[in-house]
Design a protein around this motif. Sequence first.
Motif, mmCIF file in Angstrom:
data_model
loop_
_atom_site.group_PDB
_atom_site.id
_atom_site.type_symbol
_atom_site.label_atom_id
_atom_site.label_comp_id
_atom_site.label_asym_id
_atom_site.label_seq_id
_atom_site.Cartn_x
_atom_site.Cartn_y
_atom_site.Cartn_z
ATOM 1 N N THR A 13 24.765 103.411 42.857
ATOM 2 C CA THR A 13 24.920 102.236 42.005
ATOM 3 C C THR A 13 23.744 101.292 42.242
ATOM 4 O OG1 THR A 13 27.304 102.437 42.161
ATOM 5 C CG2 THR A 13 26.446 100.296 41.479
ATOM 6 N N VAL A 14 23.104 100.873 41.153
ATOM 7 C CA VAL A 14 21.964 99.961 41.263
ATOM 8 C C VAL A 14 22.284 98.701 40.460
ATOM 9 C CG1 VAL A 14 19.530 99.624 40.687
ATOM 10 C CG2 VAL A 14 20.314 101.841 41.536
ATOM 11 N N ILE A 15 22.103 97.558 41.098
ATOM 12 C CA ILE A 15 22.424 96.292 40.427
ATOM 13 C C ILE A 15 21.269 95.297 40.586
ATOM 14 C CG2 ILE A 15 24.055 94.343 40.321
ATOM 15 C CD1 ILE A 15 26.096 96.244 41.775
ATOM 16 N N GLY A 16 20.959 94.614 39.526
ATOM 17 C CA GLY A 16 19.987 93.514 39.584
ATOM 18 C C GLY A 16 20.594 92.311 38.885
ATOM 19 N N LEU A 17 20.261 91.107 39.350
ATOM 20 C CA LEU A 17 20.916 89.913 38.813
ATOM 21 C C LEU A 17 19.959 88.952 38.128
ATOM 22 C CD1 LEU A 17 23.107 88.837 41.871
ATOM 23 C CD2 LEU A 17 23.775 90.337 39.978
ATOM 24 N N GLU A 18 20.474 88.302 37.123
ATOM 25 C CA GLU A 18 19.809 87.134 36.557
ATOM 26 C C GLU A 18 20.807 85.987 36.733
ATOM 27 O OE1 GLU A 18 17.530 88.961 32.773
ATOM 28 O OE2 GLU A 18 19.448 89.851 33.280
ATOM 29 N N VAL A 19 20.500 85.086 37.660
ATOM 30 C CA VAL A 19 21.437 84.020 37.997
ATOM 31 C C VAL A 19 20.935 82.707 37.400
ATOM 32 C CG1 VAL A 19 22.646 82.855 39.877
ATOM 33 C CG2 VAL A 19 21.819 85.191 40.201
ATOM 34 N N HIS A 20 21.793 82.057 36.634
ATOM 35 C CA HIS A 20 21.435 80.742 36.090
ATOM 36 C C HIS A 20 22.112 79.687 36.933
ATOM 37 C CE1 HIS A 20 20.918 83.441 32.646
ATOM 38 N NE2 HIS A 20 19.970 82.609 32.265
ATOM 39 N N VAL A 21 21.336 78.808 37.514
ATOM 40 C CA VAL A 21 21.944 77.726 38.271
ATOM 41 C C VAL A 21 21.572 76.391 37.639
ATOM 42 C CG1 VAL A 21 22.042 78.981 40.439
ATOM 43 C CG2 VAL A 21 20.050 77.599 39.944
ATOM 44 N N GLN A 22 22.571 75.528 37.580
ATOM 45 C CA GLN A 22 22.338 74.214 37.005
ATOM 46 C C GLN A 22 21.744 73.302 38.069
ATOM 47 O OE1 GLN A 22 25.657 72.773 34.763
ATOM 48 N NE2 GLN A 22 25.097 70.644 35.175
ATOM 49 N N ALA A 206 24.675 90.308 35.088
ATOM 50 C CA ALA A 206 24.489 91.359 36.081
ATOM 51 C C ALA A 206 24.172 92.679 35.401
ATOM 52 C CB ALA A 206 25.749 91.491 36.921
ATOM 53 N N ASN A 207 23.070 93.299 35.826
ATOM 54 C CA ASN A 207 22.642 94.584 35.266
ATOM 55 C C ASN A 207 23.058 95.690 36.210
ATOM 56 O OD1 ASN A 207 20.485 93.639 33.046
ATOM 57 N ND2 ASN A 207 20.415 92.322 34.838
ATOM 58 N N LEU A 208 23.676 96.714 35.660
ATOM 59 C CA LEU A 208 24.147 97.801 36.526
ATOM 60 C C LEU A 208 23.825 99.149 35.901
ATOM 61 C CD1 LEU A 208 27.410 97.965 38.543
ATOM 62 C CD2 LEU A 208 26.847 99.891 37.065
ATOM 63 N N SER A 209 23.324 100.055 36.741
ATOM 64 C CA SER A 209 23.104 101.435 36.300
ATOM 65 C C SER A 209 23.542 102.371 37.413
ATOM 66 C CB SER A 209 21.630 101.665 35.956
ATOM 67 O OG SER A 209 20.837 101.534 37.121
ATOM 68 N N VAL A 226 12.030 105.562 37.691
ATOM 69 C CA VAL A 226 13.439 105.980 37.589
ATOM 70 C C VAL A 226 14.315 104.760 37.302
ATOM 71 C CG1 VAL A 226 15.404 106.951 38.848
ATOM 72 C CG2 VAL A 226 13.125 107.988 39.078
ATOM 73 N N LEU A 227 14.033 103.693 38.025
ATOM 74 C CA LEU A 227 14.801 102.451 37.819
ATOM 75 C C LEU A 227 14.610 101.923 36.400
ATOM 76 C CD1 LEU A 227 14.165 100.580 41.185
ATOM 77 C CD2 LEU A 227 16.350 101.486 40.361
ATOM 78 N N ALA A 230 16.501 104.169 33.881
ATOM 79 C CA ALA A 230 17.958 104.318 34.005
ATOM 80 C C ALA A 230 18.656 103.495 32.924
ATOM 81 C CB ALA A 230 18.410 103.872 35.395
ATOM 82 N N ASN A 231 19.620 104.094 32.257
ATOM 83 C CA ASN A 231 20.384 103.352 31.258
ATOM 84 C C ASN A 231 21.268 102.339 31.958
ATOM 85 O OD1 ASN A 231 19.385 104.417 28.979
ATOM 86 N ND2 ASN A 231 21.245 105.510 28.375
ATOM 87 N N ARG A 232 21.113 101.093 31.586
ATOM 88 C CA ARG A 232 21.911 100.084 32.268
ATOM 89 C C ARG A 232 22.606 99.170 31.278
ATOM 90 N NH1 ARG A 232 16.442 97.985 33.194
ATOM 91 N NH2 ARG A 232 16.299 95.886 32.321
#
Length: 494
Positions: A13-22, A206-209, A226-227, A230-232
């Motif tokens: 499992t591969v996860i990458g994040l885009e976090v929005h903080v106020q 959250a992106n997950l593939s 590869v990353l 990968a379809n995510r």
Amino acid sequence: MTAQTVQEGEPVTVIGLEVHVQLETETKIFCGCSTAPTDEPNENVCPVCLGLPGALPVLNEAAVEAAVKIGKAIDADIPEETRFHRKNYYYPDLPKNFQITQYDEPICADGDLEISVEGERRTVTIERAHLEEDPGSLQHVGGGIDTADYTLVNYNRAGTPLMEIVTAPDFRSPAEVRAFLAELEEVLEYLGVFDAERDGSLRVDANLSIVPGEEVGDGGEIADDVLADANRTEVKNISSHKGAEKALAYEETRQKNAIQRGRAVEQETRHWDESRGITVSMRSKEAEKDYRYFEEADLPPLQVADWKEEIAIPELPSARRERFGEEYDLSEEAASKLTTTKQVADFYEDLASEFDPDLAATWVADELLGELNYRDMEITDVEDRLAEIERLVELVASEEITTKNARETVLRGMLDDGDDPDTVVEREDLGKTGADEVQQAVEAAIAENPDAVSDYEAGEDGAINFLVGQVMQKTGGSADPGDVNGLLREELES
Ligand code: ADP
Ligand code: ZN
Ligand code: MG
């Protein structure tokens, strides 16, 4: 991220994040409207944040300062010059039909954040962090996003400064994501640029593939191409740590099931439905070119080169945790509890400089935080009463009251009734009974209970407990049971 062991041949499992903080600023990022929460819809708006023709943005200095602080905290590269861009798309919450954001020259690039997962330290790469404006908010009435009767638009939030923090695809489990978000929030709160208590102040895409086992190296490494191939899926609408972990666990299972049944995972954007605990398909994933990015001509390039040297950041939670362990000889657990927020850590250090650091740790980490937690309160709720809590610890340290009374009567009275410690001590008559009085009670207990005394003398050690109980009763519970025990033995053996 530092490599970790994975089972050979198993899909990863591969996860990458885009976090929005106020960012906590008084006013919005490009206008003077207040960012204070209000229940009145469309109250804090002006021509700029409503996108009226001819209105021009003016950059808020405080938002830039906050961004630089974040950049320093994650050890990012902060370029001499940075720019703003327009990201074009239509959505009812976006009155200009474009969002002012940063495209290829973000204010922070290539940073990292260390996290600890199950006792193991890992470093998460933060590819970039950029400034942007928040859109307004939509309120779906009579149903969810896909079933509502109608939707209300509120532009109070439009133009609130955000930092979008983009990680590399470094996570290998939903639990790691949760640990990262907790650490990130701690850091942001230390910097004083973020309020976790504020509604919607943290939002995660959250992106997950799932990468097939044969594409994964022995040390768990996965090649960049590869990353990239990968379809995510990108899961939107996540607003808490727990929500992130749950949404990603759901998505992980859903994708693994699809793969097992021989179906391809669609590259798409999905919506986390918190109440139903599922992700639902929203749309096929948009590509960068869909947004037709171009430079925001109404804002000049931003020079931060000299300015950034003047912007200081405090000691961060991880460093402070480590120092607490060494300087005050605290366990990892205690050091960790005492550094979760800057306010708690500052207060602890205040107490530790005056009293025994161990006693101070017990009173802050266990007693105070425990009682606050029980009442759903935070240290910030008693911010103006820290002197009173300090006085309570002083009463304990100087043995004027017992620990038991301090905890069960005084602290609770302070929190529940708003009294100061001396008032509670006086009202409840908790002042420790004087030595004379205890001695008298000891002598009386011995005189009044000859049976217990002869049992004790016959070698039945347990009989002492009965006598201790008698003395405690006579002194109204304000004597120290350990002292009483000692006094009784002394008296009986003389
Ligand atoms: P896009 O161009 O689609 O926005 P980016 O390269 O900008 O893609 O990455 C966006 C997010 O997707 C980042 O948080 C990144 O970590 C994550 N990401 C990239 N590749 C993967 C992958 N294979 N699996 C999960 N997340 C990924
Ligand atoms: Zn405005
Ligand atoms: Mg991207």
